[in-house]
Design an enzyme around this catalytic site. Sequence first.
Site, mmCIF file in Angstrom:
data_model
loop_
_atom_site.group_PDB
_atom_site.id
_atom_site.type_symbol
_atom_site.label_atom_id
_atom_site.label_comp_id
_atom_site.label_asym_id
_atom_site.label_seq_id
_atom_site.Cartn_x
_atom_site.Cartn_y
_atom_site.Cartn_z
ATOM 1 N N GLU A 152 -6.867 73.345 132.530
ATOM 2 C CA GLU A 152 -5.699 72.495 132.050
ATOM 3 C C GLU A 152 -4.506 73.240 132.032
ATOM 4 O OE1 GLU A 152 -6.403 69.400 131.281
ATOM 5 O OE2 GLU A 152 -8.560 69.396 130.967
ATOM 6 N N GLY A 181 -4.288 70.969 137.490
ATOM 7 C CA GLY A 181 -5.582 71.674 136.946
ATOM 8 C C GLY A 181 -6.651 70.700 137.563
HETATM 9 P P1 NAD Z 1 -0.832 81.579 129.442
HETATM 10 O O1 NAD Z 1 -1.279 81.064 130.699
HETATM 11 O O2 NAD Z 1 0.274 82.489 129.203
HETATM 12 O O3 NAD Z 1 -1.947 81.869 128.369
HETATM 13 C C1 NAD Z 1 -2.987 81.103 128.111
HETATM 14 C C2 NAD Z 1 -4.288 81.895 127.672
HETATM 15 O O4 NAD Z 1 -4.428 82.728 128.853
HETATM 16 C C3 NAD Z 1 -3.961 82.845 126.588
HETATM 17 O O5 NAD Z 1 -5.056 83.000 125.789
HETATM 18 C C4 NAD Z 1 -3.840 84.199 127.452
HETATM 19 O O6 NAD Z 1 -3.997 85.333 126.448
HETATM 20 C C5 NAD Z 1 -4.583 84.002 128.286
HETATM 21 N N1 NAD Z 1 -4.264 84.826 129.805
HETATM 22 C C6 NAD Z 1 -3.454 85.303 130.151
HETATM 23 N N2 NAD Z 1 -3.450 85.807 131.374
HETATM 24 C C7 NAD Z 1 -4.658 86.129 131.694
HETATM 25 C C8 NAD Z 1 -5.540 86.742 132.435
HETATM 26 N N3 NAD Z 1 -5.115 87.127 133.583
HETATM 27 N N4 NAD Z 1 -6.878 86.694 132.353
HETATM 28 C C9 NAD Z 1 -7.454 85.800 131.219
HETATM 29 N N5 NAD Z 1 -6.991 85.390 130.220
HETATM 30 C C10 NAD Z 1 -5.388 85.351 130.661
HETATM 31 O O7 NAD Z 1 -0.009 80.038 128.899
HETATM 32 P P2 NAD Z 1 0.689 79.908 127.445
HETATM 33 O O8 NAD Z 1 1.827 80.390 127.494
HETATM 34 O O9 NAD Z 1 -0.043 80.235 126.232
HETATM 35 O O10 NAD Z 1 0.598 78.417 127.221
HETATM 36 C C11 NAD Z 1 1.446 77.625 128.029
HETATM 37 C C12 NAD Z 1 1.108 76.921 129.305
HETATM 38 O O11 NAD Z 1 -0.320 76.111 128.935
HETATM 39 C C13 NAD Z 1 2.001 75.731 129.919
HETATM 40 O O12 NAD Z 1 2.158 75.984 131.166
HETATM 41 C C14 NAD Z 1 1.199 74.491 129.313
HETATM 42 O O13 NAD Z 1 1.634 73.342 130.100
HETATM 43 C C15 NAD Z 1 -0.095 74.913 129.489
HETATM 44 N N6 NAD Z 1 -0.755 73.922 128.697
HETATM 45 C C16 NAD Z 1 -1.495 72.876 129.132
HETATM 46 C C17 NAD Z 1 -2.197 72.165 128.460
HETATM 47 C C18 NAD Z 1 -3.080 70.837 129.143
HETATM 48 O O14 NAD Z 1 -3.956 70.128 128.494
HETATM 49 N N7 NAD Z 1 -3.021 70.889 130.534
HETATM 50 C C19 NAD Z 1 -2.346 71.963 127.104
HETATM 51 C C20 NAD Z 1 -1.377 73.106 126.459
HETATM 52 C C21 NAD Z 1 -0.696 74.045 127.134
#
Ligand code: NAD
Length: 492
Positions: free
Chosen positions: A250, A453
Amino acid sequence: MTTLHISNWVNGVHAPPSADTLVVTNPADESLIASVDATSRATVDDIISRSLHNFKHGAWPRADASQRFNVLAKAASLLRTRMPEFVELEVRQTGRPVREMQAQLSRIPEWLEYFAGLARVHEGSVTPFKGPVVNTLVRQPLGVVALITPWNHPILVSMKKIGAALAAGNIVIVKPSELAPISILKMGDLFQEAGLPSGSLQIISGYGRDTGKFLCESKHLARIDLTGGLETYRAIAPGAALNLIPITAELGGKAPVCIFPSVEVELAVKAALFASFIASGQTCVTGSRLLVHTDIYDEFVALLTTRTKALRIGDPTDPQTQIGAVINEAAVERCAAFTARAVAEGGKLLCGGSRFGSKGFFFEPTLIETHAESHLACNEVFGPVIALLRCDSEDEIVRIANGTEFALGASVWTQDFTQAHRVADKIEAGIVWVNAHHLNDPSSAWGGFKTSGMGKENGREAYESYTKVKSTVYNYGVLPTWFDDVENARYG
Ligand code: NAD
């Protein structure tokens, strides 16, 4: 002053604190909330092994449908009882206004109830298999699944995934965002009290680049369910592919809000304010592109600008506040950089555009009139910086709506019934709202197309994605005797 530490939840208890920790701060005033574990590779590996043991030998994967129903329904009711505590935590971790958090969290027990219900009524099937055979298809839990969740809706996103994964009988390891992990770390004892067997839900904190990476590199997972950015998906996907681990992803969005002239301007403005500025623009379906038909454009823009300037920004604990904080300093800088680049590309700044206040991380709600190819109109800001585009026709609105790599959410505002159908049908997005935005329900599949996604949260799709289909073929005909039956062509 000693800092409150909230450690990982493993096998039904808070584990001893890890050697390395990280701190969680309140984005509204930069105060320290608590420290949590920065979980090491060795500990992650240990938790995965314990989880595999729990899948193989524990009670939860063997619990029948009514037991799963009872536990999840009880968890929903405990969550309702503890709602004020969780609302307060979510406001402190995310800086999001308390009014919004109360509204969002009040619905979350419904996700647990929905998946409890689905587990209780879900049925297998019997196929029309040729010959004297009964062939049953039943769904079984996958195994140990890893849920990687973001900071923007910590409880909502985690509960969507936890509800589906537990209802299907899996052992769950959740790794919430390092920026807002506290409310999830506190969910462990809630599920314990609801009767979930120890070790069925493991909650571990840490940075994504370390703990999240260590977890997703394991070849023992049965599914990875990520909500986050595309870069994170790209970091996880190659290893998961090699290990044959399916991923639900997502990811980000650039939702268009398509406004047609049949809508009263006053209503269209309210719709846009809600779509664009809820959660300070930090949702994956933020209405970040306002595509407005030229016939009402000037009137719409004038009123929207006035109303945007009047939004109450500030202390998220104040029930009057409409715009809270953004998550951190980097988010303020990103909003400022998007604004500067949009203006450099010829965009007209209508309001906002600057940091707000001197303490905490706030950015003014910002409207920029721009064009479809601009950086702002094509890329996710994840903040309150909104692109406004004048469109000459329905065709142009649809073309621009479909003109980015994202395809998560979109809304269509029109009083013309045939236009509503026509446009909704043509828009490429996983979720299209007509005369609504942000509406969500546990029964309604949620997920994006294109780079937004793959796979779904919510609904039967999410539940089934946490199961594997087992086919059992019962022969009640003549017992097979080697070559004779080959001639009967009953073998595939
Ligand atoms: P992010 O990708 O920075 O982090 C998301 C999660 O991934 C966190 O728990 C982080 O610690 C983990 N993570 C980061 N790097 C990783 C790696 N290399 N391996 C494994 N895990 C890792 O995103 P964010 O800043 O927390 O959230 C914002 C993003 O999420 C935006 O792009 C937003 O649009 C998206 N989002 C999508 C939905 C949806 O339903 N499609 C909902 C909410 C947020």
